[in-house]
Design an enzyme around this catalytic site. Structure first.
Site, short mmCIF file in Angstrom:
data_model
loop_
_atom_site.label_atom_id
_atom_site.label_comp_id
_atom_site.label_asym_id
_atom_site.label_seq_id
_atom_site.Cartn_x
_atom_site.Cartn_y
_atom_site.Cartn_z
N GLU A 92 2.38 -43.33 9.02
CA GLU A 92 1.85 -42.86 10.31
C GLU A 92 0.78 -41.82 10.15
O GLU A 92 0.76 -41.05 9.19
CB GLU A 92 2.99 -42.28 11.15
CG GLU A 92 3.86 -43.37 11.70
CD GLU A 92 4.61 -42.94 12.94
OE1 GLU A 92 5.37 -43.75 13.47
OE2 GLU A 92 4.43 -41.79 13.38
N CYS A 105 -4.40 -35.97 11.35
CA CYS A 105 -3.28 -35.61 10.46
C CYS A 105 -2.93 -36.86 9.66
O CYS A 105 -2.56 -37.89 10.24
CB CYS A 105 -2.11 -35.15 11.33
SG CYS A 105 -0.61 -34.84 10.41
N CYS A 112 9.07 -39.79 1.61
CA CYS A 112 8.89 -38.50 0.94
C CYS A 112 10.12 -38.21 0.11
O CYS A 112 11.24 -38.46 0.55
CB CYS A 112 8.69 -37.40 1.98
SG CYS A 112 8.40 -35.77 1.24
N CYS A 116 13.64 -32.58 3.23
CA CYS A 116 13.89 -31.37 4.00
C CYS A 116 14.80 -31.71 5.17
O CYS A 116 14.63 -32.76 5.80
CB CYS A 116 12.57 -30.78 4.51
SG CYS A 116 11.42 -30.33 3.18
N CYS A 119 13.26 -32.57 8.67
CA CYS A 119 12.12 -33.50 8.72
C CYS A 119 12.60 -34.94 8.70
O CYS A 119 13.44 -35.32 7.88
CB CYS A 119 11.21 -33.23 7.52
SG CYS A 119 9.80 -34.34 7.44
N SER A 191 -1.35 -29.31 3.10
CA SER A 191 -0.08 -28.65 3.40
C SER A 191 0.96 -29.05 2.35
O SER A 191 1.14 -30.23 2.07
CB SER A 191 0.38 -29.05 4.79
OG SER A 191 1.62 -28.46 5.09
N LEU A 215 6.79 -22.61 4.25
CA LEU A 215 7.76 -21.67 3.69
C LEU A 215 9.10 -21.78 4.41
O LEU A 215 10.13 -22.02 3.79
CB LEU A 215 7.18 -20.26 3.81
CG LEU A 215 7.84 -19.17 2.98
CD1 LEU A 215 7.87 -19.52 1.51
CD2 LEU A 215 7.12 -17.84 3.19
N CYS A 332 5.03 -32.77 13.81
CA CYS A 332 5.29 -32.82 12.38
C CYS A 332 6.69 -33.30 12.08
O CYS A 332 7.64 -32.92 12.72
CB CYS A 332 5.19 -31.43 11.79
SG CYS A 332 3.74 -30.56 12.25
N1 SAH Z 1 5.14 -32.12 2.53
C1 SAH Z 1 4.11 -31.30 3.09
C2 SAH Z 1 3.30 -31.97 4.19
C3 SAH Z 1 4.02 -32.83 5.18
S1 SAH Z 1 5.08 -32.03 6.34
C4 SAH Z 1 4.68 -29.99 3.56
O1 SAH Z 1 5.89 -29.78 3.42
O2 SAH Z 1 3.93 -29.14 4.00
C5 SAH Z 1 3.97 -31.21 7.43
C6 SAH Z 1 4.58 -30.01 8.12
O3 SAH Z 1 5.54 -30.43 9.13
C7 SAH Z 1 5.35 -29.11 7.18
O4 SAH Z 1 5.05 -27.76 7.44
C8 SAH Z 1 6.78 -29.45 7.55
O5 SAH Z 1 7.68 -28.48 7.15
C9 SAH Z 1 6.67 -29.60 9.05
N2 SAH Z 1 7.81 -30.19 9.72
C10 SAH Z 1 8.59 -31.20 9.28
N3 SAH Z 1 9.58 -31.46 10.17
C11 SAH Z 1 9.44 -30.60 11.19
C12 SAH Z 1 10.15 -30.37 12.40
N4 SAH Z 1 11.23 -31.08 12.75
N5 SAH Z 1 9.68 -29.39 13.22
C13 SAH Z 1 8.60 -28.66 12.89
N6 SAH Z 1 7.89 -28.83 11.77
C14 SAH Z 1 8.30 -29.78 10.92
#
Ligand code: SAH
Length: 345
Positions: A92, A105, A112, A116, A119, A191, A215, A332
């Site tokens: 996407e 974006c 991935c 996390c 995510c 990012s 972070l 995100c």
């Molecule tokens: N792997 C990279 C880029 C992809 S994620 C990274 O970690 O930066 C892009 C951004 O979306 C990251 O800051 C990630 O932590 C954030 N993100 C993922 N899930 C989210 C959620 N449920 N709410 C808010 N931000 C989220």
């Protein structure tokens, strides 16, 4: 057959000259068709000779991700694309409109590996890295669809850019090159969840792109709970790499910090963050967590404001990032998984 979008400018030029016997100056014409005019069929490149066109067709495809599904937010126009790749995988990408600019974006991996907790992307695991052409192609496909020259790119879609380091850097080379996509490096943001040695290496890349680090927690105890990668690369290592990056480049580093109710949203958490930053030049994006697999909740406005004020009072540049495309789950980390669910309904 090679995807012509995998080639950077000098690579394409030497391939054309040495392998196909097409004259050097044709490189600019071909790039102009693909990257400026968004023409993805060699036959339509009318200033090339018939013979050159047929040589090109014999050697290259122009493989652009195919739009499988598109959703446009009724609130703010944010547009989310589900793209199909040549091997049947899907990814996407999103177009986000602000009054002064349009941002694309884009994704760097199918799935991935980082998983996390908050995510959606990592939930189905990791499939593969995207090729250079698949990364750059997302932008071309979206531009063609909306007929706009997009001038800002964030590598914040699916996947971890620094685990697909080479292709990500190659795609930036293509997007940035004056004869190709010509997007100012300052308008390109990578990012990362924080891969320390790669952050340090980014410091040696002579381009003005921006670095953003996800972070999300000020201590290892907290970060371990939501980002498994923290077991491998603890906060101090990530911060140390950012310091080295800043020493090398003198560039400000942006930190993304999702705010989760009752988890990382207190004044003490904000003060710990300030301590972590020390004398680094930073910018903080606070993001109230979006709907997510773990069902984390956004803090109340009072907590969000207090967190923001605590940072600002300590002299840290910080903003709360406005939510975009909430009605189409374009935010995100909400990519693809949701589309899959919807398709199943
Ligand atoms: N792997 C990279 C880029 C992809 S994620 C990274 O970690 O930066 C892009 C951004 O979306 C990251 O800051 C990630 O932590 C954030 N993100 C993922 N899930 C989210 C959620 N449920 N709410 C808010 N931000 C989220």
């Amino acid at each position: 057959m090679k995807n012509i979008l995998d080639f950077d400018y000098s690579g394409l030029q030497s391939y054309l000259i040495n392998e196909i016997g097409i004259e050097k100056y044709r490189t600019d014409q071909i790039c102009n068709w693909i990257y400026k005019k968004r023409v993805f069929d060699f036959e339509e490149m009318t200033n090339l000779s018939k013979q050159d066109r047929s040589f090109l067709k014999d050697n290259f495809v122009i493989s652009i991700p195919q739009i499988i599904k598109k959703q446009v937010s009724k609130i703010d126009g944010t547009t989310k694309y589900l793209f199909g790749l040549d091997d049947g995988n899907t990814i996407e990408s999103v177009i986000i409109y602000y009054p002064s600019r349009t941002i694309a974006c884009i994704s760097t991996q199918v799935g991935c590996p980082l998983r996390c907790e908050f995510c959606s992307t990592g939930q189905n695991g990791f499939v593969r890295n995207l090729t250079t052409g698949e990364i750059a192609g997302q932008l071309l496909a979206m531009e063609k669809d909306i007929n706009i020259d997009v001038k800002n790119i964030v590598y914040m879609g699916m996947g971890e850019p620094l685990l697909n380091f080479e292709n990500v850097l190659n795609s930036i080379e293509i997007l940035n090159h004056p004869k190709m996509k010509k997007i100012g490096a300052r308008h390109i943001t990578i990012s990362t969840a924080g891969i320390p040695h790669r952050i340090e290496e980014l410091g040696d890349v002579d381009k003005e792109f921006r670095l953003s680090v996800s972070l999300h927690a000020p201590s290892n105890v907290q970060r371990d709970k939501i980002m498994p990668i923290n077991h491998k690369y603890p906060v101090e290592q990530v911060m140390q790499a950012c310091r080295i990056y800043q020493e090398k480049t003198n560039k400000r580093v942006t930190f993304e910090y999702i705010l989760i109710k009752g988890f990382n949203d207190t004044r003490e958490d904000a003060l710990k963050l300030v301590e972590l930053f020390g004398d680094m030049k930073v910018m903080v994006n606070l993001i109230p967590v979006n709907s997510n697999p773990a069902n984390f909740e956004k803090p109340s406005k009072k907590f969000i404001d207090r967190f923001l004020d605590t940072l600002i009072n300590k002299g840290i540049d910080a903003v709360v990032r406005a939510e975009k495309g909430s009605d189409i789950l374009a935010a995100c980390g909400q990519l693809k998984g949701k589309v899959k669910e919807e398709n199943l309904r």
